[in-house]
Design a protein around this motif. Structure first.
Motif, PDB file in Angstrom:
ATOM      1  N   LEU A  27       0.843  -1.191   0.000  1.00 16.48           N
ATOM      2  CA  LEU A  27       0.000   0.000   0.000  1.00 16.48           C
ATOM      3  C   LEU A  27       0.883   1.248   0.000  1.00 16.48           C
ATOM      4  O   LEU A  27       1.967   1.256   0.562  1.00 16.48           O
ATOM      5  CB  LEU A  27      -0.905   0.020   1.233  1.00 16.48           C
ATOM      6  CG  LEU A  27      -1.870  -1.157   1.393  1.00 16.48           C
ATOM      7  CD1 LEU A  27      -2.614  -1.047   2.716  1.00 16.48           C
ATOM      8  CD2 LEU A  27      -2.858  -1.216   0.241  1.00 16.48           C
ATOM      9  N   CYS A 113      -3.887   4.800   0.214  1.00 15.87           N
ATOM     10  CA  CYS A 113      -4.499   3.502   0.533  1.00 15.87           C
ATOM     11  C   CYS A 113      -4.273   3.105   1.985  1.00 15.87           C
ATOM     12  O   CYS A 113      -5.128   2.469   2.598  1.00 15.87           O
ATOM     13  CB  CYS A 113      -3.919   2.420  -0.378  1.00 15.87           C
ATOM     14  SG  CYS A 113      -4.183   2.710  -2.134  1.00 15.87           S
ATOM     15  N   GLY A 117      -7.305   2.341   4.486  1.00 10.78           N
ATOM     16  CA  GLY A 117      -7.248   0.958   4.927  1.00 10.78           C
ATOM     17  C   GLY A 117      -7.250   0.835   6.442  1.00 10.78           C
ATOM     18  O   GLY A 117      -7.939  -0.020   7.016  1.00 10.78           O
TER      19      GLY A 117
END
Length: 210
Positions: A27, A113, A117
């Protein structure tokens, strides 16, 4: 005393290596292309992301029981956008030159992200202190990778660190030449791949089938 229990230590320290969001979860790799040609903006970006993730986690954790499920993503985006705006304005006020170097990438923290996340996977189901530690851990784990990549890109690509020349003049006189490829975006991905290779070679259990 209970603030740093074994579980909380794992939440904080796990993302620095074993659960690193960049080299394990893949990520936030896009940032490595954009802000790692120089060490200074990479460090500022790392600090900015860490602050935003940590405090966004805390805020979402505090209000998680009052957020209707159908609008949780919208609420998360509003919280993150507010924090990113504050960080952006602080940088413009106190580190304007670095702010110009980072340009739109500070604003793009909103779409990172790692950030979304952690809000979804952790903050919505955990208490504020654990969420804060999770944000700090993941932000620092992300930041470590950025700083390592930026260190080698600036050193080998420009012969400088923090803008100061560190490779001596006699090296250039002897024929040393800065590697121009290092300051090109693809090298960030190559360096990231090298870091992943080294990390997994030292942690056999992380290899597929290991």
């Amino acid at each position: 005393m209970g603030l740093f229990t074994g579980k909380n230590k794992e939440i904080l320290l796990g993302p620095l290596s074993r659960n690193n969001p960049v080299i394990i979860q893949m990520l936030g790799i896009c940032s490595a292309l954009a802000v790692t040609a120089k060490l200074e903006p990479a460090i500022v970006m790392a600090i900015s992301v860490t602050i935003v993730v940590a405090f966004a986690n805390v805020i979402i954790s505090l209000i998680r029981n009052t957020i209707p499920n159908r609008i949780r993503i919208i609420v998360q985006l509003v919280v993150v956008a507010a924090l990113v705006t504050v960080v952006s304005e602080v940088l413009k006020a106190f580190a304007f030159e670095v702010s110009k170097q980072l340009s739109v990438f500070i604003g793009l923290i909103i779409t990172n992200c790692i950030l979304m996340g952690r809000l979804e996977a952790f903050a919505l189901g955990n208490r504020p202190w654990a969420s804060f530690l999770d944000g700090i851990g993941n932000g620092l784990g992300y930041g470590i990778i950025l700083v390592v990549i930026a260190f080698f890109r600036e050193l080998l690509g420009s012969g400088t660190l923090f803008g100061f020349h560190v490779i001596p003049a006699f090296a250039y006189e002897a024929g040393y030449v800065n590697n121009g490829l290092m300051i090109m975006p693809p090298m960030a991905l190559i360096l990231c791949a090298v870091i992943i290779w080294v990390h997994r070679s030292r942690n056999k259990e992380l290899q597929e089938g290991g």
